[in-house]
Design a protein around this motif. Structure first.
Motif, PDB file in Angstrom:
ATOM      1  N   CYS A 134      10.289 -26.219  21.070  1.00 23.56           N
ATOM      2  CA  CYS A 134      10.420 -27.659  21.272  1.00 23.56           C
ATOM      3  C   CYS A 134       9.547 -28.441  20.298  1.00 23.56           C
ATOM      4  CB  CYS A 134      10.066 -28.023  22.706  1.00 23.56           C
ATOM      5  SG  CYS A 134      11.272 -27.469  23.929  1.00 23.56           S
ATOM      6  N   LEU A 135       8.330 -27.967  20.097  1.00 22.88           N
ATOM      7  CA  LEU A 135       7.439 -28.650  19.164  1.00 22.88           C
ATOM      8  C   LEU A 135       7.966 -28.555  17.736  1.00 22.88           C
ATOM      9  CD1 LEU A 135       3.968 -27.507  20.576  1.00 22.88           C
ATOM     10  CD2 LEU A 135       5.080 -29.715  20.880  1.00 22.88           C
ATOM     11  N   LEU A 136       8.507 -27.399  17.379  1.00 26.84           N
ATOM     12  CA  LEU A 136       9.025 -27.216  16.024  1.00 26.84           C
ATOM     13  C   LEU A 136      10.271 -28.058  15.778  1.00 26.84           C
ATOM     14  CD1 LEU A 136       8.643 -23.422  15.241  1.00 26.84           C
ATOM     15  CD2 LEU A 136       7.559 -25.325  14.079  1.00 26.84           C
ATOM     16  N   ALA A 137      11.114 -28.204  16.811  1.00 28.57           N
ATOM     17  CA  ALA A 137      12.331 -28.982  16.638  1.00 28.57           C
ATOM     18  C   ALA A 137      12.018 -30.402  16.192  1.00 28.57           C
ATOM     19  CB  ALA A 137      13.127 -29.003  17.946  1.00 28.57           C
ATOM     20  N   ARG A 138      10.876 -30.915  16.623  1.00 30.94           N
ATOM     21  CA  ARG A 138      10.466 -32.259  16.239  1.00 30.94           C
ATOM     22  C   ARG A 138       9.694 -32.261  14.913  1.00 30.94           C
ATOM     23  NH1 ARG A 138       8.779 -36.871  19.229  1.00 30.94           N
ATOM     24  NH2 ARG A 138      10.200 -36.189  20.861  1.00 30.94           N
ATOM     25  N   ASN A 139       9.101 -31.125  14.533  1.00 31.15           N
ATOM     26  CA  ASN A 139       8.103 -31.159  13.469  1.00 31.15           C
ATOM     27  C   ASN A 139       8.352 -30.157  12.344  1.00 31.15           C
ATOM     28  OD1 ASN A 139       5.698 -32.549  12.726  1.00 31.15           O
ATOM     29  ND2 ASN A 139       4.507 -30.699  13.127  1.00 31.15           N
ATOM     30  N   ASP A 140       9.503 -29.468  12.318  1.00 28.55           N
ATOM     31  CA  ASP A 140       9.667 -28.398  11.333  1.00 28.55           C
ATOM     32  C   ASP A 140       9.711 -28.918   9.902  1.00 28.55           C
ATOM     33  OD1 ASP A 140      12.077 -29.629  11.727  1.00 28.55           O
ATOM     34  OD2 ASP A 140      13.273 -27.805  11.540  1.00 28.55           O
ATOM     35  N   ALA A 141      10.354 -30.080   9.673  1.00 36.90           N
ATOM     36  CA  ALA A 141      10.416 -30.627   8.316  1.00 36.90           C
ATOM     37  C   ALA A 141       9.023 -31.011   7.821  1.00 36.90           C
ATOM     38  CB  ALA A 141      11.346 -31.827   8.277  1.00 36.90           C
ATOM     39  N   GLY A 142       8.225 -31.616   8.704  1.00 35.71           N
ATOM     40  CA  GLY A 142       6.863 -31.975   8.316  1.00 35.71           C
ATOM     41  C   GLY A 142       6.006 -30.757   8.049  1.00 35.71           C
ATOM     42  N   LEU A 143       6.208 -29.705   8.857  1.00 37.20           N
ATOM     43  CA  LEU A 143       5.444 -28.480   8.655  1.00 37.20           C
ATOM     44  C   LEU A 143       5.818 -27.821   7.335  1.00 37.20           C
ATOM     45  CD1 LEU A 143       3.385 -26.553   9.930  1.00 37.20           C
ATOM     46  CD2 LEU A 143       5.274 -25.368  11.026  1.00 37.20           C
ATOM     47  N   ALA A 144       7.100 -27.844   6.976  1.00 35.31           N
ATOM     48  CA  ALA A 144       7.537 -27.261   5.706  1.00 35.31           C
ATOM     49  C   ALA A 144       6.961 -28.033   4.524  1.00 35.31           C
ATOM     50  CB  ALA A 144       9.068 -27.247   5.639  1.00 35.31           C
ATOM     51  N   TYR A 145       6.977 -29.354   4.598  1.00 41.56           N
ATOM     52  CA  TYR A 145       6.405 -30.156   3.506  1.00 41.56           C
ATOM     53  C   TYR A 145       4.903 -29.917   3.394  1.00 41.56           C
ATOM     54  CZ  TYR A 145       5.265 -34.105   0.516  1.00 41.56           C
ATOM     55  OH  TYR A 145       4.803 -34.877  -0.521  1.00 41.56           O
ATOM     56  N   CYS A 146       4.251 -29.820   4.538  1.00 44.90           N
ATOM     57  CA  CYS A 146       2.809 -29.561   4.540  1.00 44.90           C
ATOM     58  C   CYS A 146       2.507 -28.207   3.910  1.00 44.90           C
ATOM     59  CB  CYS A 146       2.279 -29.618   5.964  1.00 44.90           C
ATOM     60  SG  CYS A 146       0.504 -29.329   6.125  1.00 44.90           S
ATOM     61  N   ALA A 147       3.321 -27.198   4.214  1.00 40.69           N
ATOM     62  CA  ALA A 147       3.109 -25.870   3.643  1.00 40.69           C
ATOM     63  C   ALA A 147       3.214 -25.897   2.130  1.00 40.69           C
ATOM     64  CB  ALA A 147       4.119 -24.881   4.225  1.00 40.69           C
ATOM     65  N   ALA A 148       4.156 -26.688   1.604  1.00 40.17           N
ATOM     66  CA  ALA A 148       4.376 -26.715   0.163  1.00 40.17           C
ATOM     67  C   ALA A 148       3.327 -27.534  -0.576  1.00 40.17           C
ATOM     68  CB  ALA A 148       5.776 -27.262  -0.133  1.00 40.17           C
ATOM     69  N   HIS A 149       2.810 -28.600   0.025  1.00 41.50           N
ATOM     70  CA  HIS A 149       2.025 -29.564  -0.747  1.00 41.50           C
ATOM     71  C   HIS A 149       0.589 -29.758  -0.272  1.00 41.50           C
ATOM     72  CE1 HIS A 149       5.532 -30.916  -3.050  1.00 41.50           C
ATOM     73  NE2 HIS A 149       6.216 -30.824  -1.923  1.00 41.50           N
ATOM     74  N   ARG A 150       0.179 -29.079   0.780  1.00 37.58           N
ATOM     75  CA  ARG A 150      -1.154 -29.358   1.315  1.00 37.58           C
ATOM     76  C   ARG A 150      -2.258 -29.038   0.309  1.00 37.58           C
ATOM     77  NH1 ARG A 150      -2.561 -26.623   6.867  1.00 37.58           N
ATOM     78  NH2 ARG A 150      -1.939 -24.805   5.641  1.00 37.58           N
ATOM     79  N   LEU A 151      -2.212 -27.847  -0.297  1.00 33.32           N
ATOM     80  CA  LEU A 151      -3.256 -27.475  -1.248  1.00 33.32           C
ATOM     81  C   LEU A 151      -3.247 -28.399  -2.460  1.00 33.32           C
ATOM     82  CD1 LEU A 151      -5.496 -25.447  -2.046  1.00 33.32           C
ATOM     83  CD2 LEU A 151      -3.724 -24.127  -3.216  1.00 33.32           C
ATOM     84  N   ALA A 152      -2.059 -28.711  -2.985  1.00 31.94           N
ATOM     85  CA  ALA A 152      -1.972 -29.566  -4.168  1.00 31.94           C
ATOM     86  C   ALA A 152      -2.446 -30.980  -3.879  1.00 31.94           C
ATOM     87  CB  ALA A 152      -0.531 -29.593  -4.675  1.00 31.94           C
TER      88      ALA A 152
END
Length: 660
Positions: A134-152
């Protein structure tokens, strides 16, 4: 009887089985419910449904329509894996959905409901997987973007994204072009001085390599830990288009000797890779496996998938395996013991060994791995130098990964880059005498694509390591900078210079009828320096290869050492392709296909063990497996690693350039 399993008495589980779960929990430092849920065939959904009935609460099943309220979202991506509650709207009421963990939380909820029975309608029970979904259904796109760009975004100087800037592109282009020009003008008087300086640089690197070639290192294994002292462990396995090899992967992960109640295996599969997802759902049925679909998000790289999967990890220690890996069963125990003996460790690298040698390419690849993982990296670890890690079988504390920023999604050799970054943060990396068997490329195109990606990633890692430090990220010490230059810098420069030097020498010999006699002291000095470098290179590489082959018990491959100069020539051509690709497409990931080798035969084996002493927990399962799901899986006829096992994918694991 612990409160988290006591309510199961008379509901399909015998008192003996519940007592055994409680005993295992005391022995391993876990909870009794964790031990039950680690059993194959145990239905987690039914457990939570029965707990809801016992407490007199509503049960929220998977897929049941509920409205997740905004305040129920986790404050950060890292909390999703451990989220065991959510606030939803059901009808006109707000309901707090819980998945109590352990006897203490179950007892606390029991006392609350006994004291205030009128609030029962404000609570519900759900499987933690349902809450997470349920949490991922609301937040999966944000989590994917965070995974790609957080370090940069957080620490741009640590990300290979600097390769896309104008300053980064100029830095990339300057060194190889200058090197080529110097090789071409070296016969001229003004070029000879610079050529001697370059020869001196290579000679210092050759000194390091020759010292490593003759350094004997004694293995000092850490004392083993009891089951109670073993930490929880998470295995990360990034997969893309690996449906064919997944059954073999699952069979060898099943063979790992670690308590199942402390082991979590995350299969990180691209969400649009339907075949691999279907194969994972078919074969990875043990409760330890969790399939994590990775949403499409550029860059489509292995490190992006690893960073996306990290918030789902519940273990204190984390290890990365690739699709074709066959780790020795006791590897996790050895790594956990190493971390327990030295809290300052940031990484433990296991030794990678090739187990298919059906043609010249795979034989030379096996020789290369033996020299790197059995000779070169152990020596660097002994001298406390930064370790350019292999892409698989490296173990980390989860807290260290979070502190250092984990993997860089824009670096195509994320392992070597992370090994250098650990040195920035003053963490030490070591190797352990435990093997993971891998598949070598068997075709020229497979080998060239993999090599281009490796060398491109080495260039990225070298640029990031030498980039001026600023902001909150610590810089490498001068000693570590010199070590990185000697390992990555000399390796990349040597590969780029090798083919042009060979071609210049060949053209000169054909045009002039032979190599001209040098005139003058400077020319003689240049010739002597180059001859010494070549001699040291060939000698030290041969010794390292011989020692590595002896260590893995493959002395039959010793004659292949004579082909190393031709192997280096092919690597040099791949390096120039990698250089051009770095300028044009720096973040493209050339995927290496697995499962192409015909030499990795599968053999039947005895039933595998999932944890020391855990076999006793199978007693009596057949009596109630029908009540709890599909029952236990047959363990007969499983494949096993090759007979040489004693005691990126491999495509992404790679030898450091200076070991080649």
């Amino acid at each position: 009887m612990p409160a988290d399993i006591a309510f199961l008495a008379g509901r399909g589980l015998t008192q003996r089985m519940l007592a055994l779960a409680a005993q295992l929990a005391r022995r391993r430092g876990t909870t009794a419910s964790q031990e039950l849920m680690a059993l194959p065939g145990f239905s987690r959904a039914l457990y939570w449904r029965l707990l809801a009935e016992h407490l007199g609460l509503r049960f929220i099943a998977e897929g049941e329509p509920v409205t997740l309220l905004a305040e129920a979202l986790p404050p950060a991506a890292e909390t999703i894996a451990r989220s065991r509650r959510m606030l939803v709207e059901s009808g006109a009421a707000r309901v707090l959905v819980l998945a109590p963990e352990g006897p203490a939380q179950v007892e606390e909820l029991q006392r609350l409901l006994a004291r205030l029975p009128e609030i029962k309608h404000r609570f519900a029970i759900a499987d933690p997987a349902t809450i997470q979904a349920c949490l991922l259904a609301r937040n999966d796109a944000g989590l994917a973007y965070c995974a790609a760009h957080r370090l940069a975004r957080a620490k741009p100087q640590l990300s290979a994204l600097v390769c896309r800037s104008l300053k980064g592109r100029l830095a990339i282009a300057a060194a190889p072009i200058a090197l080529s020009v110097l090789i071409l003008v070296s016969p001229l008087p003004f070029g000879r001085i610079v050529a001697i300086l370059l020869s001196a640089f290579f000679f210092l690197g050759m000194l390091l390599k020759s010292a490593i070639a003759f350094l004997e290192i004694a293995d000092r294994p850490a004392p083993p830990l009891s089951d109670a002292d073993l930490p929880s462990y998470t295995i990360l396995v990034p997969l893309y288009r690996e449906a064919g090899i997944l059954p073999d992967l699952v069979a060898h992960l099943d063979r790992i000797d670690y308590p199942s109640s402390k082991l979590q295996c995350l299969l990180l599969i691209e969400a649009d890779d339907e075949e691999t997802l279907a194969a994972a759902n078919l074969h990875a049925r043990h409760p330890r496996y969790q399939i994590v679909p990775v949403p499409p998000q550029e860059p489509r790289t292995k490190p992006k998938a690893l960073v996306y999967g990290l918030p789902f990890a519940t273990g204190r220690l984390v290890v990365v395996y690739d699709a074709e890996d066959r780790p020795e069963p006791n590897q996790l125990r050895k790594a956990a013991a190493a971390f327990a003996s030295d809290p300052a460790l940031g990484c433990v690298q296991a030794r990678l060994t090739i187990d298919n040698t059906e043609n010249v390419i795979s034989k030379l690849f096996a020789l290369e791995y033996a020299a790197n993982f059995d000779v070169f990296l152990p020596a660097l670890a002994e001298w406390r130098m930064p370790l350019p890690l292999g892409g698989t079988s490296n173990h980390f504390p989860l807290s260290v990964l979070k502190r250092t920023g984990a993997w860089d999604p824009f670096n195509v050799t994320e392992d070597a880059d992370l090994g250098i970054r650990l040195a920035r943060y003053k963490y030490r990396s070591i190797t352990i005498l435990s093997r993971t068997f891998e598949e070598a490329p068997v075709s020229p195109s497979q080998w060239m694509g993999q090599r281009r990606r490796w060398v491109k990633g080495w260039m990225q890692s070298l640029l990031v390591a030498m980039w001026p430090g600023r902001g909150s990220a610590p810089a490498l010490t001068p000693k570590d900078r010199l070590a990185v230059l000697a390992i990555l810098g000399m390796g990349v420069a040597g590969l780029l210079a090798y083919a042009p030097a060979c071609l210049v020498g060949l053209v000169a010999a054909l045009a002039l009828g032979g190599v001209p006699e040098p005139d003058g002291l400077l020319a003689w000095g240049l010739l002597a320096a180059n001859f010494l470098n070549v001699t040291v290179l060939v000698l030290s590489s041969s010794v390292m290869a011989f020692r590595g082959l002896r260590s893995i018990g493959r002395m039959d491959l010793v004659p292949m050492i004579a082909l190393l100069p031709f192997y280096w020539l092919a690597m040099s051509f791949a390096s120039w392709q990698a250089f051009v690709q770095l300028l044009r497409r720096p973040f493209v990931w050339e995927k290496t296909a697995h499962g192409l080798s015909m030499a990795r035969g599968l053999k039947p084996d005895a039933p595998c063990r999932t944890g020391r002493g855990f076999a006793v927990s199978w007693l009596g399962i057949s009596r109630f497996s029908a009540l709890w799901g599909k029952g236990t899986r047959s363990e007969s006829g499983r494949p096993r690693p090759p007979s040489c096992v004693t005691s990126d994918s491999g495509a992404s694991s790679r030898p450091a350039p200076a070991a080649l």
